[in-house]
Enzyme design. Structure first.
Site, PDB file in Angstrom:
ATOM      1  N   ASP A  80     -10.410  -6.442   0.032  1.00 10.78           N
ATOM      2  CA  ASP A  80      -9.400  -5.581   1.116  1.00 10.78           C
ATOM      3  C   ASP A  80      -9.088  -6.694   2.075  1.00 10.78           C
ATOM      4  OD1 ASP A  80      -8.332  -3.790   2.632  1.00 10.78           O
ATOM      5  OD2 ASP A  80     -10.215  -2.368   2.917  1.00 10.78           O
ATOM      6  N   ARG A 132       4.234   3.287   2.813  1.00 12.46           N
ATOM      7  CA  ARG A 132       4.921   1.915   3.507  1.00 12.46           C
ATOM      8  C   ARG A 132       6.696   2.008   3.422  1.00 12.46           C
ATOM      9  NH1 ARG A 132       0.500   0.846   6.107  1.00 12.46           N
ATOM     10  NH2 ARG A 132      -1.299  -0.247   5.016  1.00 12.46           N
ATOM     11  N   ASP A 145       0.984  -1.206   0.016  1.00 10.42           N
ATOM     12  CA  ASP A 145      -0.140   0.034   0.035  1.00 10.42           C
ATOM     13  C   ASP A 145       0.944   1.145   0.013  1.00 10.42           C
ATOM     14  OD1 ASP A 145      -2.857  -0.841   0.573  1.00 10.42           O
ATOM     15  OD2 ASP A 145      -1.958  -2.101   2.001  1.00 10.42           O
ATOM     16  N   HIS A 176     -11.875  -1.230   9.491  1.00 10.07           N
ATOM     17  CA  HIS A 176     -10.964  -1.881  10.261  1.00 10.07           C
ATOM     18  C   HIS A 176     -11.597  -2.287  11.696  1.00 10.07           C
ATOM     19  CE1 HIS A 176      -8.214   0.019   7.477  1.00 10.07           C
ATOM     20  NE2 HIS A 176      -7.502  -1.110   7.670  1.00 10.07           N
ATOM     21  N   LYS A 185      -9.427   1.283  -5.429  1.00  9.28           N
ATOM     22  CA  LYS A 185     -10.105   0.963  -4.178  1.00  9.28           C
ATOM     23  C   LYS A 185     -10.873   2.178  -3.542  1.00  9.28           C
ATOM     24  CE  LYS A 185      -6.103   1.398  -1.328  1.00  9.28           C
ATOM     25  NZ  LYS A 185      -4.949   0.671  -0.473  1.00  9.28           N
ATOM     26  N   HIS A 186     -12.084   1.950  -2.875  1.00  6.76           N
ATOM     27  CA  HIS A 186     -12.370   0.624  -2.334  1.00  6.76           C
ATOM     28  C   HIS A 186     -13.864   0.553  -3.056  1.00  6.76           C
ATOM     29  CE1 HIS A 186      -9.632   2.270   0.696  1.00  6.76           C
ATOM     30  NE2 HIS A 186      -9.468   0.795   0.983  1.00  6.76           N
ATOM     31  N   ARG A 231      -6.884  10.566   2.261  1.00 10.02           N
ATOM     32  CA  ARG A 231      -6.725   9.404   1.340  1.00 10.02           C
ATOM     33  C   ARG A 231      -7.639   9.530   0.000  1.00 10.02           C
ATOM     34  NH1 ARG A 231      -7.625   3.654   4.145  1.00 10.02           N
ATOM     35  NH2 ARG A 231      -6.823   2.827   2.453  1.00 10.02           N
TER      36      ARG A 231
END
Length: 699
Positions: free
Chosen positions: A424, A237, A229, A340, A327-328, A297
């Site tokens: 996901d 990352r 990601d 999450h 995404k998403h 994001r």
């Protein structure tokens, strides 16, 4: 220098994984066999290749009896039948001469050979001063159907393995930064098709390149999808990579050129490391200021803006050979729950979804994006199916990730998408709380997904999928449809297991030259500078850089970074760190301040509440201190909703170093702020505090 071609052709701790081979291992035996045939990758029907600056790199494939293939790189000889049209070097790079005609480029390993035609001729339809172009003309034959032959030769276990993408973020409580024998064996035992990397795995450039190469070496027959990601902004990352601003900052620039450059820079860095798939861009339309998981994001609240910038980002990313993932789906922007942590719902009907949430995804599909990631979000107006939660026995709507009506009915049939679908992460609570790990995977595959990301319990999931095939709950043809899409993407992106080991010295040298390069830093700086949005200015900005003026920076989260950037512009700056209202001693530091800059950091609606200590601090400064107060929304542009009476306010959309530098430069007039709000800032009584597109400047 000739570019390197075809480099090598997770939250849950997986230490408890029981290694249990599903089938006898045959990879070593296969690798020792001589290939049955040699074909050019560019002759494969699913692969498209075009000349760029009159050059094109060809790739030869070894084909084996069981249908698997590798990139051929030993003892190859290349030739051109008509060098007046094009030449080819010993590495398979074809160069056009500019003269019209046809030539055949041939490759041979001494036993097998293949060829492809190259035409150089005027572009059709152009009569006056026509342009000329080089074009490959594929050869025909059954042996070019390499995907079909590969699937025919695969066991059911191998087919299922291609659909599994676990993470190995940790092992026995330690971050995985190098290949472990247990992980290598897991890759082989489960015939894994891919692995996702996290920040814990990618510490330095050389270490990351070696880890990725080791993963590819561990794979049996087919190259691994090595994913990450690397969105930019708050989801970044690579620890050694260029720290690009996130999507909302790019939305504030309104620039497709800058966004494409960002995508291209991110792709170049990933490609140099051998990471061949990026789980980006986010195409969610963030039209809910209370969204706790998407927010910055997203490129913004306007579907056209999100579509235009998403396609630009994708174009830049995929131009480097790295697969992009939207995404998403069908859209996570208008939610107030983090998937999450819980199961969000988007209640809108299909007409609204087509106009807003689905619009960027439809545009991305038409722009040939490689993959789409599903959302763990319910869309009851699309699928009103009810299921019983394993968490508490209540009746819940079926999330999009597990919904045949969403993935097959909507995405495949109505919207016409033919690319790869990936879930996901299946360890997120929106799924893990309500569905068993095996049940979730079976439901997602039946719904239409091709890759299950981060399933909970690799052994149980693999065995559960195999049992579902054996009992015909899932047909083998359904599995093969996914494997066909996976192998097709791997061929298109050159993700092919190499015949011989890569030259790691050359790969690391190239990666260290690419990752964090000056050119990429320049892209980062331009994007940051263009994104800074001056939202409010009651004649307090720009600040005077006169050293006699005292500036005090106040705040807590990331406040050191803001302070350091401001200090680089103005030495007479002091820092007061505080998580809530100031005490008397801290207030005394403000007595002789000429300007106060307060940095706020929020990511959810609770952070903007009047009762939140951070907002109590800002109100104290505005109400009790007789000095102009300028707010900086470090992450969330919505922060100003909590303190609209502030004297000045800038939004910077993220906490990368260059964004702090850009904010400081804007505060002191070194750059003229040019960003425009990509979202509406709500006010009281439903009226906007600041409209979408609002942005001030010093001119």
């Amino acid at each position: 220098m000739k570019r390197l071609r075809n480099r090598y052709g997770m939250t849950a701790i997986i230490a408890a994984l029981v290694i249990s081979p599903l089938t006898p291992q045959t990879a070593s035996a296969n690798s020792e066999k001589e290939p049955d045939d040699l074909v050019l990758l560019e002759n494969v029907p699913q692969v498209e290749a075009e000349f760029e600056n009159d050059e094109l790199d060809l790739t030869a494939l070894n084909l084996y009896e069981d249908g698997h293939f590798t990139e051929a790189d030993k003892d190859l000889s290349w030739s051109s039948s008509n060098k007046n049209v094009a030449s080819v070097d010993e590495e398979g790079t074809v160069t056009l001469t500019g003269k019209n005609g046809r030539t055949f480029i041939s490759v041979s390993d001494g036993t097998n050979k293949d060829r492809i035609a190259v035409d150089h001729k005027p572009v059709k339809g152009e009569k006056r001063k026509p342009n000329f172009e080089g074009k490959l003309v594929k050869q025909k034959g059954d042996h070019y159907q390499v995907v079909d032959h590969a699937i025919e030769g695969m066991s059911v276990e191998e087919k299922v393995g291609q659909m599994l993408m676990p993470d190995f973020r940790n092992w026995d409580g330690e971050n995985v930064t190098e290949m472990l024998p247990e992980i290598e064996q897991t890759v082989k035992d489960y015939h894994l098709g891919g692995v996702i990397l996290f920040r814990e795995n990618v510490v330095t450039t050389a270490q990351t390149a070696e880890l990725v190469a080791d993963y590819q070496e561990a794979s049996e027959k087919y190259g691994l999808l090595m994913t990450i990601d690397q969105e930019g902004g708050i989801v970044t990352r690579l620890q050694s990579g260029t720290d690009m601003p996130g999507n909302m900052a790019l939305g504030a620039t309104r620039s497709t050129d800058i966004t494409e450059d960002v995508g291209q820079a991110i792709g170049s860095e990933l490609e140099s490391l051998g990471i061949n798939m990026n789980l980006a861009p986010v195409l969610d339309v963030n039209n809910n200021p209370d969204n706790p998981v998407i927010g910055t994001r997203s490129f913004g609240e306007d579907p056209d803006l999100v579509a235009d910038l998403g396609i630009a980002y994708t174009k830049g990313l995929q131009s480097t050979g790295v697969a992009a993932t939207a995404k998403h789906f069908p859209g996570h922007g208008d939610t107030a729950v983090d998937s999450h942590l819980g199961l969000p719902e988007v209640p809108h009907d299909k007409e609204r979804l087509l106009d807003v949430e689905l619009h960027p995804f439809q545009q991305a599909m038409e722009a040939d994006i490689d993959a789409i990631m599903t959302a763990h979000v319910t869309f009851p107006k699309i699928d009103d199916t009810k299921v019983t939660s394993q968490k508490d026995g209540t009746e819940i709507s079926l999330p999009a990730t597990l919904s045949p009506k969403v993935l097959t009915g909507l995405m495949r049939e109505e919207m016409g998408y033919e690319g790869l679908i990936i879930t996901d992460a299946l360890n997120m609570k929106a799924i893990a709380d309500h569905f068993g790990s095996v049940d979730a995977v079976i439901r997602s595959v039946k719904a239409g997904t091709d890759i299950v990301l981060m399933p909970v319990g690799l052994e149980e999931v693999a065995e559960g999928l195999l049992e579902a095939v054996e009992t015909e709950e899932i047909s083998e043809e359904r599995i093969e449809d996914s494997v066909e899409r996976i192998l097709t993407l791997k061929l298109k992106r050159g993700i092919i297991k190499a015949e011989s080991a890569p030259d790691m010295d050359e790969i690391i040298a190239n990666a260290e030259e690419t990752v964090g390069s000056d050119a990429h830093k320049a892209v980062e700086t331009e994007a940051s500078n263009q994104s800074i949005t001056l939202v409010k200015n009651d004649d307090v900005l720009p600040l005077n850089a006169d050293a006699n003026e005292k500036v005090v920076v106040v705040g807590n989260t990331f406040i050191d970074s803001l302070y350091e950037s401001i200090t680089s512009q103005h030495e007479n700056t002091e820092l007061v760190k505080a998580t809530g209202p100031l005490n008397d001693e801290q207030l005394a530091q403000l007595d002789d301040a000429d300007k106060i800059i307060v940095g706020t950091y929020t990511f959810n609606v609770a952070g903007r509440a009047d009762s939140h200590p951070q907002m109590q601090l800002v109100h104290q400064l505005v109400d009790e201190v007789d000095t102009p107060v300028i707010g900086v929304g470090i992450r969330n542009p919505y922060d100003v909703m909590a303190f609209p009476e502030v004297d000045g306010y800038l939004a910077q959309y993220g906490f990368n170093e260059s964004s702090f530098d850009a904010t400081a430069a804007a505060l002191f007039g070194e750059i003229n702020p040019s960003g425009a709000l990509p979202v509406t800032i709500p006010g009281e009584n439903g009226e906007p505090l600041y409209e979408f597109g609002h942005g001030l400047s010093y001119e």
